[in-house]
Design a protein around this motif. Structure first.
Motif, PDB file in Angstrom:
ATOM      1  N   PHE A  67       2.749   2.582  -3.143  1.00 35.14           N
ATOM      2  CA  PHE A  67       2.082   3.436  -4.126  1.00 35.14           C
ATOM      3  C   PHE A  67       2.791   4.784  -4.234  1.00 35.14           C
ATOM      4  O   PHE A  67       2.949   5.334  -5.322  1.00 35.14           O
ATOM      5  CB  PHE A  67       0.618   3.647  -3.713  1.00 35.14           C
ATOM      6  CG  PHE A  67      -0.108   4.671  -4.534  1.00 35.14           C
ATOM      7  CD1 PHE A  67      -0.604   4.362  -5.788  1.00 35.14           C
ATOM      8  CD2 PHE A  67      -0.298   5.953  -4.043  1.00 35.14           C
ATOM      9  CE1 PHE A  67      -1.263   5.316  -6.542  1.00 35.14           C
ATOM     10  CE2 PHE A  67      -0.960   6.911  -4.783  1.00 35.14           C
ATOM     11  CZ  PHE A  67      -1.449   6.594  -6.032  1.00 35.14           C
ATOM     12  N   GLY A 118       0.813  -1.208   0.000  1.00 35.79           N
ATOM     13  CA  GLY A 118       0.000   0.000   0.000  1.00 35.79           C
ATOM     14  C   GLY A 118       0.846   1.256   0.000  1.00 35.79           C
ATOM     15  O   GLY A 118       0.619   2.186  -0.786  1.00 35.79           O
ATOM     16  N   SER A 176      -2.802   2.272   0.555  1.00 39.77           N
ATOM     17  CA  SER A 176      -2.292   3.244  -0.416  1.00 39.77           C
ATOM     18  C   SER A 176      -2.959   4.600  -0.182  1.00 39.77           C
ATOM     19  O   SER A 176      -2.321   5.654  -0.303  1.00 39.77           O
ATOM     20  CB  SER A 176      -2.548   2.763  -1.841  1.00 39.77           C
ATOM     21  OG  SER A 176      -3.923   2.764  -2.152  1.00 39.77           O
ATOM     22  N   GLU A 217      -4.315  -3.609   0.440  1.00 35.51           N
ATOM     23  CA  GLU A 217      -3.281  -2.766  -0.163  1.00 35.51           C
ATOM     24  C   GLU A 217      -3.873  -1.434  -0.616  1.00 35.51           C
ATOM     25  O   GLU A 217      -3.264  -0.369  -0.440  1.00 35.51           O
ATOM     26  CB  GLU A 217      -2.672  -3.495  -1.363  1.00 35.51           C
ATOM     27  CG  GLU A 217      -1.785  -2.655  -2.244  1.00 35.51           C
ATOM     28  CD  GLU A 217      -1.425  -3.367  -3.540  1.00 35.51           C
ATOM     29  OE1 GLU A 217      -0.690  -2.783  -4.338  1.00 35.51           O
ATOM     30  OE2 GLU A 217      -1.882  -4.514  -3.736  1.00 35.51           O
ATOM     31  N   SER A 218      -5.083  -1.476  -1.175  1.00 35.23           N
ATOM     32  CA  SER A 218      -5.721  -0.248  -1.646  1.00 35.23           C
ATOM     33  C   SER A 218      -6.007   0.709  -0.502  1.00 35.23           C
ATOM     34  O   SER A 218      -5.842   1.926  -0.635  1.00 35.23           O
ATOM     35  CB  SER A 218      -7.028  -0.584  -2.388  1.00 35.23           C
ATOM     36  OG  SER A 218      -6.770  -1.336  -3.537  1.00 35.23           O
ATOM     37  N   SER A 244       8.910  -3.673  -1.095  1.00 39.32           N
ATOM     38  CA  SER A 244       7.725  -4.121  -1.824  1.00 39.32           C
ATOM     39  C   SER A 244       7.955  -5.464  -2.514  1.00 39.32           C
ATOM     40  O   SER A 244       7.125  -6.366  -2.425  1.00 39.32           O
ATOM     41  CB  SER A 244       7.319  -3.070  -2.853  1.00 39.32           C
ATOM     42  OG  SER A 244       6.161  -3.474  -3.544  1.00 39.32           O
TER      43      SER A 244
END
Length: 300
Positions: A22, A19, A253, A249-250, A222
């Motif tokens: 990003f 995340g 981010s 993860e979204s 990562s």
């Protein structure tokens, strides 16, 4: 139970690392092309893992000759190379929000594909998938319209490949050393990305130097750490539950953008994050039949 908690923590940690990556990816793309960025990050990830993998297999030279390690690492590296590069190119031709949503569709694709391999899940898991999908939509799709462009098709193809990557890991992880598998996959992915880099881009050392911190984060944390945690965490773990956790993860981010890039969070985005966490809680409470299947598998 302890084994399950340990795996959950590993997958959750991978989601956090990915995340916040990003921010690194966004910054790195200001200096280098997509294939160059992915090629260098994969090579760095593989080289960082190599001494650890060698030490892990010390006194067991036969582990490197394991056919499952070579086959699994090769397949994972091949799939990962195309998935990462399709995603990176797709992001360049569409909005970041739509890219995040389309890529995260693997949360639906994985359980659907899993049905073909007799990997059934409980009702609560499917409810979790639905909640997570709605959460991702609220989190990523903040615009007023939704249409499928060329870049969107690339991202859909990437989501499919990431789903296959997760299922391939699910198959090989119990059979080999996780660190060695991760190392092999990144060396393979790096080699393939290098071919794409030299064929389509003109990498320059000054540009790579300017992007060094972004590449180091993406390569060491990562790639090297995050994907290794994924492989170790997925060992004898339901792939649908794994993908729900990794889909956080979204959420991270967005959190990274808020903390580092000073981006604000709307009520819609906060609600989307909350739905995704609810999905994870639901997914951890599978039905008796599903639980029995995975308990039996963990004994194999």
């Amino acid at each position: 139970m302890k084994h399950s908690v340990k795996n959950t923590v590993m997958l959750f940690s991978a989601a956090i690392i990915w995340g916040f990556a990003f921010v690194a990816q966004s910054a790195g793309m200001e200096y280098v092309g997509p294939f160059t960025f992915n090629a260098v990050r994969c090579v760095v990830g593989g080289l960082v893992l190599l001494p650890v993998a060698i030490y892990w297999g010390k006194g067991d030279g036969e582990s490197w000759k394991n056919k499952d390690l070579l086959l699994g690492g090769g397949l994972c590296g091949l799939i990962l190379a195309f998935a990462m590069n399709l995603q990176q190119v797709g992001i360049m031709t569409t909005s970041v929000g739509k890219a995040g949503f389309l890529t995260a569709l693997y949360i639906v694709i994985v359980p659907v594909l899993g049905l073909f391999f007799r990997k059934k899940c409980g009702v609560t898991v499917w409810i979790g998938v639905g909640c997570s999908l709605i959460g991702l939509y609220l989190l990523c799709m903040t615009g007023d319209s939704f249409h499928v462009a060329t870049g969107d098709w690339l991202l859909l193809a990437s989501a499919l490949l990431f789903s296959i990557h997760i299922l391939v890991i699910d198959h090989f992880a119990p059979k080999v050393n996780g660190v060695q598998l991760s190392c092999v996959q990144f060396l393979v992915a790096g080699a393939l990305s290098l071919i794409l880099m030299f064929a389509t881009e003109e990498p320059a050392l000054p540009a790579l130097w300017d992007a060094k911190w972004s590449i180091l984060y993406a390569g060491v944390l990562s790639s090297g750490v995050g994907y290794t945690l994924q492989i170790l965490g997925q060992k004898n773990y339901n792939p649908t539950l794994a993908v729900l956790i990794l889909s956080l993860e979204s959420s991270f981010s967005v959190l990274g953008g808020f903390l580092i890039l000073k981006e604000t969070l709307s009520g819609r985005e906060l609600f989307g994050c909350a739905l995704m966490f609810v999905a994870i809680v639901l997914a951890q409470l599978p039905g008796k039949k599903s639980k029995a299947v995975w308990e039996e598998r963990s004994k194999d």
